[in-house]
Design an enzyme around this catalytic site. Structure first.
Site, short mmCIF file in Angstrom:
data_model
loop_
_atom_site.label_atom_id
_atom_site.label_comp_id
_atom_site.label_asym_id
_atom_site.label_seq_id
_atom_site.Cartn_x
_atom_site.Cartn_y
_atom_site.Cartn_z
N VAL A 127 0.89 -1.07 -0.08
CA VAL A 127 0.01 0.17 0.07
C VAL A 127 0.78 1.08 0.02
CG1 VAL A 127 -1.89 1.40 1.13
CG2 VAL A 127 -1.64 -1.21 1.36
N GLY A 129 3.27 2.15 -2.23
CA GLY A 129 4.38 2.16 -2.64
C GLY A 129 5.52 2.32 -1.88
N ILE A 131 5.82 4.90 0.36
CA ILE A 131 5.37 5.59 1.61
C ILE A 131 5.14 4.70 2.64
CG2 ILE A 131 3.67 7.36 2.74
CD1 ILE A 131 2.56 7.60 -0.25
N ASP A 196 -7.52 -1.66 -7.54
CA ASP A 196 -6.21 -1.81 -6.80
C ASP A 196 -6.50 -0.76 -5.71
OD1 ASP A 196 -3.09 -1.66 -7.24
OD2 ASP A 196 -3.57 0.42 -6.80
N LYS A 200 -6.09 -1.96 -1.46
CA LYS A 200 -5.34 -1.32 -0.51
C LYS A 200 -6.38 -0.90 0.58
CE LYS A 200 -2.19 0.01 -3.95
NZ LYS A 200 -1.74 1.02 -5.26
N GLY A 297 5.82 2.89 -8.60
CA GLY A 297 7.07 2.77 -9.44
C GLY A 297 8.28 2.05 -8.93
N1 HSE Z 1 -0.91 0.35 -10.42
C1 HSE Z 1 -0.54 0.91 -8.92
C2 HSE Z 1 -0.67 2.40 -8.89
C3 HSE Z 1 0.92 0.46 -8.75
O1 HSE Z 1 -0.83 2.92 -9.96
O2 HSE Z 1 -0.91 2.99 -7.77
C4 HSE Z 1 1.07 0.71 -7.17
O3 HSE Z 1 0.50 -0.33 -6.48
#
Ligand code: HSE
Length: 400
Positions: A127, A129, A131, A196, A200, A297
């Site tokens: 969750v 990335g 952070i 997505d 999360k 990323g």
């Molecule tokens: N596809 C996701 C996004 C990648 O754009 O946030 C990171 O979980």
């Protein structure tokens, strides 16, 4: 020396190898030991890349090697990731993963196995990335009852909405641009349909309530219906449209949903633009806190995975407990959530004001034959009852 194995050498897996190389010395200092990649599991070969010497195609090589203490799952998707991660934990290896689909579905079970085996199952990168949000919830905010978590948790859609806002572009044009830049997948469904972000917020809600929140129970809307006309109305109201994933405490449960929302400038997530993520947390004793940064990323995500590896190395021989049981938490029906609503309709002003008392009517120069309506706060149930009496609703967006 700690030996690790990477499952998957795509964006995240190769990012982990890169981060371990870039910051090799400082990572070893912080972990108290050198960290070495012993194996990389991937279907592919990488001729010409030094990593090729470590590539294996058979998972059994990894799970049966007692030298491997940490497994990094960076394959994505539920299977075979679930089978591999469970196998690693049962073999007494710690695991870190960036895989939100896996964590949302099987997090409670995998945590229980890790506890029983006295190893770790960590998932900071799943969750937000790069952070830090999982660790803060699990260790820094444990004095609080978390009453609200609201986040911009998907970088791709935030980039797209930012582009639509600042450049007035159509949804399909910004999607093509996001794909060209490598933000959106070739199949962008999970991002643009909100799935997505839904997984999360399910993970974050499970962590704060300590029970299993099923992502299937969370009402989810994506951004595919957002048009340049909606953006023009948002500007006329001095607001921006963001895809929010939100979870609010309601009695003994939470009301969670993922949907586009209109934010005023004073909202803490108003200025979170481009591929950045932002997560607002309200605790009953802490008050407000904000987490902001690179939410997706290669290297940002790998940064969070490697931080998990460091934590695992620092805490060998024990289990960092995470309170997340498999007992299901029934969520509050989102129709009972109270919001203001913005809608567009070609109905007459008189009829609109008859149904929605004290509503503000918004006109945008150049958009003819319809009216924008900003309602008072009401439950979603009440809104739907009134809106059903209009001859048409062109669009409805909730207001934060
Ligand atoms: N596809 C996701 C996004 C990648 O754009 O946030 C990171 O979980």
């Amino acid at each position: 020396m700690i030996k690790i194995a990477l499952l998957g050498y795509g964006t995240i897996g190769s990012g982990v190898a890169e981060v371990l190389k870039i910051n090799q010395e400082s990572i070893a200092k912080r972990a108290g030991e050198e960290i070495e990649v012993k194996y990389v599991l991937d279907k592919r070969d990488f001729p010409g890349d030094p990593i090729q010497a470590k590539v294996v195609h058979d998972y059994d090589v990894i799970v049966s090697d007692p030298e491997v203490q940490v497994v990094v799952e960076a394959m994505g998707g539920v299977e075979p990731a679930y089978t591999f991660v469970k196998g690693a934990l049962l073999a007494g290896k710690s695991v870190t993963t960036s895989n939100k689909a896996l964590v949302a579905k099987h997090g409670a079970e995998l945590l229980a196995i890790a506890k029983e085996k006295n190893v770790h199952f960590l998932f900071e990168a799943s969750v937000g990335g790069g952070i830090p949000i999982i660790r803060p919830l699990n260790s820094s905010l444990t004095a609080d009852e978390v009453e609200e978590i609201t986040g911009i948790l998907n970088g791709t859609t935030n980039y797209m909405l930012t582009k639509m806002t600042f450049e007035g572009l159509e949804f399909h044009d910004v999607l093509k641009d996001a794909q060209a830049r490598g933000y959106a997948e070739a199949d962008p469904t999970a991002d643009i349909e909100g799935q997505d972000a839904c997984r999360k917020i399910a993970i974050l809600t499970s962590l704060v309530c300590g029970q299993q929140v099923e992502f299937e129970d969370i009402y989810t809307e994506g951004i595919t219906q957002i048009s340049p006309a909606d953006i023009q109305y948002a500007k006329a109201m001095n607001r921006v449209i963001k895809l929010l994933a939100t979870s609010r405490k309601a009695g003994n449960s939470y009301c969670a949903m993922v949907c586009p929302m209109l934010l005023p400038p004073e909202h803490p997530l108003y200025s979170v633009n481009d591929v950045f993520n932002g997560i607002f947390v309200h605790g009953n004793v802490l008050g407000d806190a904000m987490f902001y940064g690179s939410g997706a990323g290669k290297l940002p995500t790998a940064s969070a995975v490697v931080a998990d590896i460091v934590d695992i190395v620092k805490n060998q021989g024990r289990n960092i407990m995470t309170a997340w049981s498999s007992a299901k938490l029934p969520l509050l029906d989102h129709k009972l959530a109270v919001n203001r609503f913005f809608l567009r309709t070609s109905e007459s002003s008189e009829r609109i004001l008859e149904l929605f008392k004290n509503a503000e009517l918004i006109k945008v120069p150049g958009i003819l034959g319809e009216t924008g309506v900003l309602t008072e706060a009401m439950t979603e149930e009440d809104y739907e009852e009134k809106a059903a009496k209009l001859s048409n609703v062109i669009q409805m967006i909730r207001v934060a």
